[in-house]
Design an enzyme around this catalytic site. Structure first.
Site, PDB file in Angstrom:
ATOM      1  CE  LYS A  24      65.656  19.700  36.828  1.00  0.00           C
ATOM      2  NZ  LYS A  24      65.861  19.982  38.256  1.00  0.00           N
ATOM      3  CG  ASN A  25      63.052  20.441  41.056  1.00  0.00           C
ATOM      4  OD1 ASN A  25      63.886  20.029  40.252  1.00  0.00           O
ATOM      5  ND2 ASN A  25      63.048  21.684  41.503  1.00  0.00           N
ATOM      6  NE  ARG A  96      73.143  19.278  43.735  1.00  0.00           N
ATOM      7  CZ  ARG A  96      74.369  19.248  44.226  1.00  0.00           C
ATOM      8  NH1 ARG A  96      75.399  19.207  43.411  1.00  0.00           N
ATOM      9  NH2 ARG A  96      74.577  19.271  45.498  1.00  0.00           N
ATOM     10  CB  CYS A 120      72.667  24.004  37.679  1.00  0.00           C
ATOM     11  SG  CYS A 120      71.565  23.667  36.322  1.00  0.00           S
ATOM     12  NE  ARG A 125      72.833  22.832  43.680  1.00  0.00           N
ATOM     13  CZ  ARG A 125      71.950  22.572  42.719  1.00  0.00           C
ATOM     14  NH1 ARG A 125      72.329  22.539  41.454  1.00  0.00           N
ATOM     15  NH2 ARG A 125      70.694  22.321  43.004  1.00  0.00           N
ATOM     16  CG  ASP A 128      76.519  20.024  55.155  1.00  0.00           C
ATOM     17  OD1 ASP A 128      76.258  20.499  54.027  1.00  0.00           O
ATOM     18  OD2 ASP A 128      76.160  20.569  56.207  1.00  0.00           O
ATOM     19  CD  GLN A 129      72.653  20.115  57.434  1.00  0.00           C
ATOM     20  OE1 GLN A 129      71.813  19.715  58.237  1.00  0.00           O
ATOM     21  NE2 GLN A 129      73.859  20.505  57.811  1.00  0.00           N
ATOM     22  CG  ASP A 307      64.739  26.365  40.956  1.00  0.00           C
ATOM     23  OD1 ASP A 307      65.922  26.617  41.202  1.00  0.00           O
ATOM     24  OD2 ASP A 307      64.241  25.231  41.087  1.00  0.00           O
ATOM     25  NE  ARG A 399      70.237  19.021  34.018  1.00  0.00           N
ATOM     26  CZ  ARG A 399      70.479  19.767  35.094  1.00  0.00           C
ATOM     27  NH1 ARG A 399      71.374  20.717  35.050  1.00  0.00           N
ATOM     28  NH2 ARG A 399      69.860  19.559  36.227  1.00  0.00           N
TER      29      ARG A 399
HETATM   30  C1  UD1 Z   1      66.475  21.836  45.058  1.00  0.00           C
HETATM   31  C2  UD1 Z   1      65.934  21.940  43.657  1.00  0.00           C
HETATM   32  C3  UD1 Z   1      66.492  23.183  42.975  1.00  0.00           C
HETATM   33  C4  UD1 Z   1      66.213  24.426  43.827  1.00  0.00           C
HETATM   34  C5  UD1 Z   1      66.651  24.221  45.270  1.00  0.00           C
HETATM   35  C6  UD1 Z   1      66.210  25.350  46.184  1.00  0.00           C
HETATM   36  C7  UD1 Z   1      65.584  19.636  43.042  1.00  0.00           C
HETATM   37  C8  UD1 Z   1      66.039  18.470  42.248  1.00  0.00           C
HETATM   38  N1  UD1 Z   1      66.323  20.752  42.937  1.00  0.00           N
HETATM   39  O1  UD1 Z   1      67.894  21.748  44.966  1.00  0.00           O
HETATM   40  O2  UD1 Z   1      65.865  23.298  41.706  1.00  0.00           O
HETATM   41  O3  UD1 Z   1      66.906  25.519  43.288  1.00  0.00           O
HETATM   42  O4  UD1 Z   1      66.100  23.000  45.798  1.00  0.00           O
HETATM   43  O5  UD1 Z   1      64.828  25.495  46.136  1.00  0.00           O
HETATM   44  O6  UD1 Z   1      64.580  19.583  43.712  1.00  0.00           O
HETATM   45  N2  UD1 Z   1      72.742  22.983  51.510  1.00  0.00           N
HETATM   46  C9  UD1 Z   1      73.714  22.727  52.456  1.00  0.00           C
HETATM   47  N3  UD1 Z   1      73.944  21.421  52.810  1.00  0.00           N
HETATM   48  C10 UD1 Z   1      73.240  20.383  52.285  1.00  0.00           C
HETATM   49  C11 UD1 Z   1      72.251  20.659  51.326  1.00  0.00           C
HETATM   50  C12 UD1 Z   1      72.009  21.975  50.965  1.00  0.00           C
HETATM   51  O7  UD1 Z   1      74.376  23.633  52.945  1.00  0.00           O
HETATM   52  O8  UD1 Z   1      73.490  19.236  52.650  1.00  0.00           O
HETATM   53  C13 UD1 Z   1      72.475  24.380  51.110  1.00  0.00           C
HETATM   54  C14 UD1 Z   1      72.674  24.638  49.620  1.00  0.00           C
HETATM   55  O9  UD1 Z   1      74.016  24.932  49.321  1.00  0.00           O
HETATM   56  C15 UD1 Z   1      71.758  25.815  49.397  1.00  0.00           C
HETATM   57  C16 UD1 Z   1      70.589  25.544  50.356  1.00  0.00           C
HETATM   58  O10 UD1 Z   1      71.100  24.635  51.320  1.00  0.00           O
HETATM   59  O11 UD1 Z   1      72.391  26.993  49.797  1.00  0.00           O
HETATM   60  C17 UD1 Z   1      69.361  24.951  49.713  1.00  0.00           C
HETATM   61  O12 UD1 Z   1      69.729  23.803  48.968  1.00  0.00           O
HETATM   62  P1  UD1 Z   1      68.716  22.612  48.703  1.00  0.00           P
HETATM   63  O13 UD1 Z   1      67.340  23.013  49.160  1.00  0.00           O
HETATM   64  O14 UD1 Z   1      69.288  21.374  49.260  1.00  0.00           O
HETATM   65  O15 UD1 Z   1      68.737  22.543  47.119  1.00  0.00           O
HETATM   66  P2  UD1 Z   1      68.754  21.259  46.196  1.00  0.00           P
HETATM   67  O16 UD1 Z   1      68.003  20.150  46.864  1.00  0.00           O
HETATM   68  O17 UD1 Z   1      70.125  21.009  45.694  1.00  0.00           O
END
Ligand code: UD1
Length: 420
Positions: A24-25, A96, A120, A125, A128-129, A307, A399
């Protein structure tokens, strides 16, 4: 509210063979990446899940010609007529990973307007990065609450992520693949689907090096060509099936997976006393004795994946002894344990730590899935429990898991749907 519920009558050991679907991811990153190509691209091994169907709608809405055959697991995207760069809020809220349209459209059109991503509710979430990376590459970025917009010619740059982020790394790779000059992503995420996206981009003629390490170097190319690409198997589905096999004290051969992606989980299951045998592209999971309690702390890859924390902590509710589970990635990823207390699980939750006191029985009860992996965890709980568990809102599970009911039924599980 979903129009049906899942009914699971537990206590049956899962036996036999099953297979893992495409990731999926990785699919939700590779499909938007087709927008970067000058020609049609064909993606194979796609899972037949809701998130993929949402992306088909989004790409068509942007003007791409999409042929999608879920049975053949194949999609061909012809992006040549895509000039639109606006993804409506209603559509982006359906998943997402709609935020990958930002990076992909910036790469294609130098401009993107995408509604805030849905998905989810497992905690705050932020993005900013992602936005920081776009800015570093030369975009003017605006966060208007419901809509995110970015505009500008992409020029290679150094991006140092303040925090390891899967989505941020992928979005930066998408925006940088066609940028002018060189981009270096520091403190990048290392998940298998990041490597898969890099391989897909490279198959289109991009120059991405270092994916799978914490430094990714991208030399931008003005033109990327069409490609046919097969996505990797789903790491989280593999893990969920491994946990389900252990939870029911079964004996299951999981085919079509990549055992090296599963090392963190396999190590924990072995520590619990589960027998895990790796083959080239299959894993066999067997349980002969009771499970020992273990402690878990979620981490970025190659650490224990967040996950799989939810299905794994469901399994631990019936281990011998106390387990401590520390969730370091997301704030609200224990909702399944709250639901499971109604089934007899003994759990104390303090912020992002769950203390699980193993019990010898769980009992079927009505429970509600609150997110994708919480749903998977409740399926594991239902398979372990005495009597029948009713899972409401099972749409979350669809999903991310392809044909999960059929797969579990083929292993002997008593799982069925009933209208609500
Ligand atoms: C992806 C996966 C999700 C998995 C997660 C962590 C997909 C589609 N989804 O989600 O299934 O649970 O990785 O392995 O691949 N964060 C920030 N700022 C940002 C982005 C992230 O602070 O701009 C924080 C998030 O709140 C979280 C951490 O970084 O605490 C990791 O998030 P991230 O790796 O970005 O998760 P997703 O890409 O949303």
């Amino acid at each position: 509210m979903d129009s049906y519920k899942l009914l699971i009558t537990g206590g049956i050991p899962l036996m036999g063979e099953t297979y893992v679907s495409g990731g999926k991811n990785t699919s939700v990153a590779v499909i938007p990446a087709t927008l970067l190509s000058d020609d049609p691209c064909t993606i194979e091994n796609l899972p037949d899940i809701e998130d993929v169907r949402v992306l088909v709608d989004i790409l068509r809405g942007l003007g791409a010609k999409v042929e999608y055959d879920p049975r053949a697991r194949r999609m061909t995207v012809d992006p040549r007529k895509v000039t639109a760069f606006h993804v409506p809020y209603k559509q982006s809220q359906r998943m997402r990973a709609s935020y990958y349209l930002l990076g992909a459209l910036l790469g294609r059109c130098g401009q993107a307007e995408v509604g805030y991503p849905g998905g989810c509710t497992i905690g705050n979430r932020p993005v900013d990065q992602h936005l920081k990376a776009f800015r570093a590459l030369g975009a003017e970025v605006e966060d208007r609450g419901a809509m995110l917009s970015a505009k500008g010619k992409m020029v290679g740059a150094g991006v140092f992520f303040d925090k390891i982020t899967v989505g941020g790394t992928i979005n930066a790779m998408l925006a940088a693949a066609k940028a002018e000059g060189n981009t270096i992503l520091y403190n990048a995420a290392k998940e298998p689907h990041i490597v898969d996206l890099a391989n897909f981009l490279n198959s289109m003629g991009a120059k991405v090096k270092g994916a799978g390490t914490d430094t990714i170097r991208i030399t931008g190319k003005a033109h990327l060509h069409g490609s046919t690409y097969t996505v990797i198997p789903d790491q989280i589905e593999t893990g969920t099936l491994m946990i389900a096999a252990a939870a029911t004290r079964g004996d299951v051969l999981i085919r079509g997976c990549i055992p090296t992606h599963m090392e963190a989980l396999s190590a924990k299951l072995l520590e619990m006393g589960v027998q895990v045998s790796d083959m080239d592209d299959a894993i066999r999971v067997r349980t002969v004795r009771g499970h020992r309690a273990v402690n878990i702390k979620t981490q970025e890859y190659p650490g224990f994946p967040t996950d799989l924390q939810q299905p794994m902590s469901a399994l631990l509710t019936m281990a011998n002894g106390d387990s401590i589970v520390i969730e370091t990635i997301f704030e609200s990823r224990f909702k399944h344990l709250n639901e499971m207390q109604r089934m007899g699980a003994r759990v104390r939750i303090l912020d992002q730590t769950a203390i699980i006191e193993g019990v010898s029985e769980l009992y079927g009860a009505p429970v509600t899935a609150t997110d994708l992996r919480a749903g998977a965890a409740l399926v594991v709980a239902g398979l372990m429990a005495k009597g029948t568990t009713e899972i409401y809102e099972p749409g979350f599970i669809e999903r991310g898991y392809e044909h999960i009911e059929e797969k579990l039924r083929s292993l002997g599980a008593d799982i069925r749907r009933e209208p609500v």
